[in-house]
Enzyme design. Structure first.
Site, mmCIF file in Angstrom:
data_model
loop_
_atom_site.group_PDB
_atom_site.id
_atom_site.type_symbol
_atom_site.label_atom_id
_atom_site.label_comp_id
_atom_site.label_asym_id
_atom_site.label_seq_id
_atom_site.Cartn_x
_atom_site.Cartn_y
_atom_site.Cartn_z
ATOM 1 N N CYS A 38 0.850 -1.189 0.000
ATOM 2 C CA CYS A 38 0.000 0.000 0.000
ATOM 3 C C CYS A 38 0.888 1.242 0.000
ATOM 4 C CB CYS A 38 -0.881 -0.051 1.248
ATOM 5 S SG CYS A 38 -1.857 1.425 1.568
ATOM 6 N N SER A 40 0.693 3.660 1.853
ATOM 7 C CA SER A 40 1.011 4.097 3.225
ATOM 8 C C SER A 40 2.340 3.507 3.698
ATOM 9 C CB SER A 40 -0.118 3.711 4.185
ATOM 10 O OG SER A 40 -1.328 4.319 3.781
ATOM 11 N N HIS A 43 4.755 5.886 2.421
ATOM 12 C CA HIS A 43 4.769 7.104 3.254
ATOM 13 C C HIS A 43 5.709 6.922 4.453
ATOM 14 C CE1 HIS A 43 1.738 9.325 1.152
ATOM 15 N NE2 HIS A 43 0.704 8.605 1.533
ATOM 16 N N HIS A 59 0.976 -3.994 5.857
ATOM 17 C CA HIS A 59 -0.238 -3.951 6.685
ATOM 18 C C HIS A 59 -1.473 -4.354 5.873
ATOM 19 C CE1 HIS A 59 -0.055 -0.089 4.620
ATOM 20 N NE2 HIS A 59 -1.366 -0.081 4.706
ATOM 21 N N CYS A 163 -6.324 -3.737 3.578
ATOM 22 C CA CYS A 163 -6.267 -2.267 3.689
ATOM 23 C C CYS A 163 -6.932 -1.570 2.506
ATOM 24 C CB CYS A 163 -4.833 -1.756 3.849
ATOM 25 S SG CYS A 163 -4.805 0.059 3.943
HETATM 26 N N1 LIG Z 1 -7.553 6.960 4.664
HETATM 27 C C1 LIG Z 1 -7.001 5.819 4.941
HETATM 28 O O1 LIG Z 1 -7.340 5.181 5.941
HETATM 29 C C2 LIG Z 1 -5.976 5.231 4.026
HETATM 30 C C3 LIG Z 1 -5.711 3.854 4.040
HETATM 31 C C4 LIG Z 1 -4.817 3.330 3.108
HETATM 32 C C5 LIG Z 1 -4.160 4.168 2.230
HETATM 33 N N2 LIG Z 1 -4.412 5.511 2.298
HETATM 34 C C6 LIG Z 1 -3.748 6.464 1.390
HETATM 35 O O2 LIG Z 1 -4.422 6.476 0.146
HETATM 36 C C7 LIG Z 1 -3.536 6.995 -0.855
HETATM 37 C C8 LIG Z 1 -3.571 6.099 -2.069
HETATM 38 O O3 LIG Z 1 -2.992 4.835 -1.765
HETATM 39 P P1 LIG Z 1 -2.729 3.773 -2.938
HETATM 40 O O4 LIG Z 1 -2.044 2.617 -2.280
HETATM 41 O O5 LIG Z 1 -3.939 3.560 -3.755
HETATM 42 O O6 LIG Z 1 -1.644 4.606 -3.806
HETATM 43 P P2 LIG Z 1 -1.088 4.367 -5.286
HETATM 44 O O7 LIG Z 1 0.269 4.977 -5.296
HETATM 45 O O8 LIG Z 1 -1.230 2.942 -5.679
HETATM 46 O O9 LIG Z 1 -2.095 5.201 -6.218
HETATM 47 C C9 LIG Z 1 -2.029 6.593 -6.384
HETATM 48 C C10 LIG Z 1 -2.572 6.935 -7.764
HETATM 49 O O10 LIG Z 1 -2.574 8.363 -7.915
HETATM 50 C C11 LIG Z 1 -2.127 8.694 -9.216
HETATM 51 N N3 LIG Z 1 -1.601 10.069 -9.153
HETATM 52 C C12 LIG Z 1 -0.462 10.506 -8.542
HETATM 53 N N4 LIG Z 1 -0.351 11.844 -8.652
HETATM 54 C C13 LIG Z 1 -1.440 12.278 -9.328
HETATM 55 C C14 LIG Z 1 -1.928 13.573 -9.729
HETATM 56 N N5 LIG Z 1 -1.263 14.708 -9.445
HETATM 57 N N6 LIG Z 1 -3.131 13.633 -10.391
HETATM 58 C C15 LIG Z 1 -3.816 12.504 -10.676
HETATM 59 N N7 LIG Z 1 -3.409 11.257 -10.339
HETATM 60 C C16 LIG Z 1 -2.231 11.158 -9.672
HETATM 61 C C17 LIG Z 1 -1.111 7.637 -9.558
HETATM 62 O O11 LIG Z 1 -0.937 7.516 -10.960
HETATM 63 C C18 LIG Z 1 -1.761 6.389 -8.926
HETATM 64 O O12 LIG Z 1 -2.633 5.767 -9.868
HETATM 65 C C19 LIG Z 1 -2.171 7.104 -0.160
HETATM 66 O O13 LIG Z 1 -1.989 8.435 0.305
HETATM 67 C C20 LIG Z 1 -2.318 6.170 1.017
HETATM 68 O O14 LIG Z 1 -1.437 6.491 2.075
HETATM 69 C C21 LIG Z 1 -5.322 6.037 3.145
HETATM 70 ZN ZN LIG Z 2 -2.755 0.822 3.578
#
Ligand SMILES: NC(=O)c1ccc[n+]([C@@H]2O[C@H](COP(=O)([O-])OP(=O)(O)OC[C@H]3O[C@@H](n4cnc5c(N)ncnc54)[C@H](O)[C@@H]3O)[C@@H](O)[C@H]2O)c1
Ligand SMILES: [Zn+2]
Ligand SMILES: [Zn+2]
Length: 362
Positions: A38, A40, A43, A59, A163
């Site tokens: 993920c 995160s 991060h 996770h 997750c």
């Molecule tokens: N809220 C929560 O509880 C929770 C839980 C898990 C993950 N997250 C967060 O969710 C986010 C996404 O996680 P993920 O694993 O899907 O990430 P990921 O890296 O797989 O996906 C991110 C996507 O965003 C796109 N992207 C990047 N910059 C961009 C821009 N400027 N404009 C448009 N598209 C753009 C990328 O091409 C990619 O497809 C992360 O910040 C992660 O930490 C939050």
């Molecule tokens: Zn996660």
């Protein structure tokens, strides 16, 4: 057991042989079957979520119970389980009030006087991430970080539910109430965004608009339920969404975690619309928002943490959704890899070249 260890921020993870303790009271020892990767985790590697090295990240796991500690009654050796970071105490005001995912004790590990769950061969403690640390062949978890699942569910696909799927799907199914026919925008088509997109489809949303800066993702987004796609690398995505929706969307899910896309999410929401912040903006970073839009257009902005889950209730449902053909998980797995390839996997993630990558263990 073999595990990937973060020794210092912004350095490659190191594959090491570590010790894992026996299960104590209320704990369960698992053989890890699969774990999704993920953003995160990235991060933490980049230092934007606080977790000091040395730590084993990961996770988003599914595994098989090997042994249980004293007092564990919900699990037995051989059970298939998913692990989730939102460990719950069951007695605090959030747990008893129906929002166990906000339980404040969820990251408390073993009491400090106890031996670390994970340590080096020499006995030095290694931090466990969110009571899970799934980038490892075995995991030692509190039983309240786990849910038992049906044995006919393939464990590689089950891991995604740990997750990303729970976060995205739950944001659309639990955090907000999307009426049938509402217009929905998903910004960011990674594992989290594609799951929110599927939640919008399952809810019966009208227009579902996928926004990403990597247009190759749009074939996949369409397969999962998008009917419009906006390339954020080509022109102004806010103007494009206003054009498609005739003045702004009812719901916008920000699934990246950038200040600029948080601002776009609020701007894409129409009058009375709701921006749902799912992506994690680095801690401490401030994002200016147009407060008068919130007042005069009655826009809402809400956060969504881990899909507002009650995971022992939600995850078995999501598995039924998958096995019934309503939730697509096979399509979301871009690659199955070995633990040794984990650093390449993060490089691919940084470039936006994947939907979800899953580490499988034999
Ligand atoms: N809220 C929560 O509880 C929770 C839980 C898990 C993950 N997250 C967060 O969710 C986010 C996404 O996680 P993920 O694993 O899907 O990430 P990921 O890296 O797989 O996906 C991110 C996507 O965003 C796109 N992207 C990047 N910059 C961009 C821009 N400027 N404009 C448009 N598209 C753009 C990328 O091409 C990619 O497809 C992360 O910040 C992660 O930490 C939050
Ligand atoms: Zn996660
Ligand atoms: Zn609690």
């Amino acid at each position: 057991m073999k595990a990937a260890v973060l020794r210092a921020f912004n350095t490659p993870l190191e594959i090491e042989e570590l010790e894992i303790d026996d299960p104590g009271p209320g704990e369960v020892l698992l053989k890890t079957a699969a774990t999704g990767i993920c953003h995160s985790d990235l991060h933490v590697i980049e230092g934007s979520l606080p977790m000091p090295p040395p730590v084993v990240l990961g996770h988003e796991p599914a595994g098989v119970v090997e042994a249980v500690g004293e007092g564990v009654t919900d699990f037995a050796p051989g059970d298939h389980v998913i692990g989730c970071i939102t460990n719950w105490c069951g007695v605090c005001k959030f747990c008893t009030g129906g929002r166990p995912y906000l339980c404040p004790g969820q990251f408390d590990g073993r009491p400090p006087e106890m031996k670390s769950r994970i340590s080096t061969k020499g006995g030095d403690p290694i931090f466990q991430f969110a009571n899970l640390s799934s980038f490892a062949e075995q995991m030692l978890c509190p039983e309240r970080s786990l849910v038992k699942i049906r044995p006919d569910m393939p464990l590689d696909r089950a891991s995604l539910i740990g997750c990303g799927v729970t976060t995205g799907l739950g944001a659309a199914l639990n955090t907000v109430n999307i009426p049938a026919g509402a217009s929905v925008v998903i910004i960011g088509c990674g594992g989290v965004g594609l799951s929110a997109l599927q939640g919008a489809r399952i809810r019966g949303a009208g227009k579902i608009i996928a926004v990403d800066a990597q247009p190759w993702k749009f074939d996949l987004a369409r397969k999962l339920g998008a009917n419009e796609c906006v390339d954020a690398s080509d022109g102004d995505p806010v103007a494009a969404v206003h054009e498609i929706t005739g003045g702004g969307a009812d719901f916008v899910f920000e699934c990246i975690g950038l200040g600029v896309t948080v601002q776009q999410a609020i701007a894409m929401a129409g009058r009375g619309g709701t921006a749902v912040l799912v992506g994690v903006v680095p801690m401490g970073e401030m994002v200016p928002i147009p407060a008068s839009d919130l007042t005069l257009q009655e826009k809402n902005v809400t956060g969504s943490y881990m899909g507002s889950n009650a995971f022992r209730f939600d995850m078995p449902n999501y598995i039924d959704f998958y096995l019934d053909g309503r939730l697509f998980l096979d399509e979301m797995i871009s690659a199955r890899i070995n633990l040794e390839d984990i650093n390449d996997a993060f490089e691919q993630m940084k470039k936006g070249q994947v939907a979800r990558q899953v580490i499988t263990f034999d």
